[in-house]
Design an enzyme around this catalytic site. Sequence first.
Site, short mmCIF file in Angstrom:
data_model
loop_
_atom_site.label_atom_id
_atom_site.label_comp_id
_atom_site.label_asym_id
_atom_site.label_seq_id
_atom_site.Cartn_x
_atom_site.Cartn_y
_atom_site.Cartn_z
N CYS A 76 0.83 -1.21 0.00
CA CYS A 76 0.00 0.00 0.00
C CYS A 76 0.87 1.27 0.00
CB CYS A 76 -0.97 -0.05 1.18
SG CYS A 76 -2.26 1.18 1.09
N TYR A 77 0.91 2.04 1.09
CA TYR A 77 1.77 3.22 1.17
C TYR A 77 3.22 2.83 0.87
CZ TYR A 77 4.21 7.30 3.09
OH TYR A 77 5.01 8.40 3.26
N GLY A 222 -16.95 -38.21 21.43
CA GLY A 222 -16.78 -38.56 20.01
C GLY A 222 -16.96 -37.34 19.12
#
Length: 504
Positions: A76-77, A222
């Site tokens: 991103c940035y 179970g």
Amino acid sequence: MIIIVDFGSQTTHLISRRIRELGVEVEILNPEEALIKARNADGIIFSGGPASVYAKDAPTVDKKIFNLGIPILGICYGQQLMCQLLGGEVKPGFKKEYGPAIVRVQGTGYRVQLLENIPKQFNVWMSHGDEVVKIPQGFKTYGTTQTIPHAVIADEKRKIYGIQFHPEVIHTEFGEQILSNFLKICGIKINKQEIDKKFVENIISDIKDSIGNEKAICALSGGVDSSVAALLVHKAIGKNLTSIYVDSGLMREGETKSLQEVFQNHYKMNVFIIDAKQEFLKALKGITDPEQKRKIIGRVFVEVFEKKAKEAGAKFLIQGTIYPDVIESAGSKLSQKIKSHHNVGGLPENMKLVLVEPLRNFYKDEVRKIGKILELPDEIILRQPFPGPGLAVRIIGEVTNENLKILRKADSIVQEELKDVDLWQAFAVFTGIKTTGVRGDERVYGETIAIRAIEAKDAMSANFAHLPYELLEKISTRIVNEVPEVNRVVYDITTKPPATMEWE
Ligand code: XMP
């Protein structure tokens, strides 16, 4: 070791967590100290950040960092900054983009190491205002979205990569794959199996520390949670764990046998299978009210369990409580004093057992993952939820041996036919309604079985599954042919709410 240069993104810490989850050491640095401290790293990640690269005090790094010869991934940035510093161009986007987008891999993009094992199109999460409009020399674009021309860029020669989306957030598909591809580019070997194994080993050693040389008991049903919990504890303390399975006779077809097969025969666990069918049937005789059934079953369970538990002389009680079960109760310690709990029907206080809940920090999918690492068979790991009171709440009216047999046979047909359909639950219900039918020219007056097949994401709401008529027809035909007492089958087409999933 990976260095993350933090430009102030909300998700910088999340990137470090993802890298750590891949078994690699990571350090987060401020932009000012990046150049000095990054020299010994295997790879560098530029995080996202809220600024615009052209803003007055926008955070930046020393350009020399690109000459270190260490692979860099800008997110991103981080991508925008690397482009700006290397001679590309960044501009405010046509509109700010927050949320989902689809990345399409361009041309030979699939050959780029960063996109290895990733499909040509995948969903990502975006959060940005600016975007790269011109990439620096030496770079190529390998992925775009409908709004972004340069969603994935790379200078493969210099091993510098940029992505506009956030691989660290769970909404980005293949985010972990992208990060592990980057680690591979950095020359770091990731052995996922080794990491998974370590993760489970740590849980087992925590249990060892909690229980020491004392004895423990657990109620094995179970179901996936109690099975995984018991197996973890067995790995930690071996024969000092006594697992107790109470066969109430309210189980589904073949359940007791498969449990015996897996835990006693395969894992050689110390499992006591207590045949309490007669006790339960006797206590349920003449009872038709659902709440009364539940209470009686809870009480008998405790009586049977307690007797065996006392013989075992245990100090600890293991329970398969998972995170969603405890979300509302405070406290995060592994051990705590016993309190009433629904799985074993509320054991009495005077048992004075210390509760150990090895799964209390995990979600269901994580529990399944642990089960898989422990090599529990899929039939247990992928098992549908089954209510504690068992088939008793799927028989409307009195629970008798006869009714149980009919229901079990019908239910096993439902299970067989729907085993490959992805459902929350599917089961048969003994409705207790007799209707008229005709079989071989003779009038019959037989039982009605209802089929309940549910699609749901949690236990709070659900819809009935829109199963194909052909499949419903096959189930219905098989039930009336193979279970002679039944001459009518109906399909439950109610949502929850207002109907509950179980009939009682
Ligand atoms: P209902 O019928 O309340 O079911 O819509 C929601 C989910 O919970 C399961 N269920 C139970 N589980 N003890 C349990 O451990 C119970 O008494 C019980 N009653 C319902 C049900 O199977 C469904 O998945």
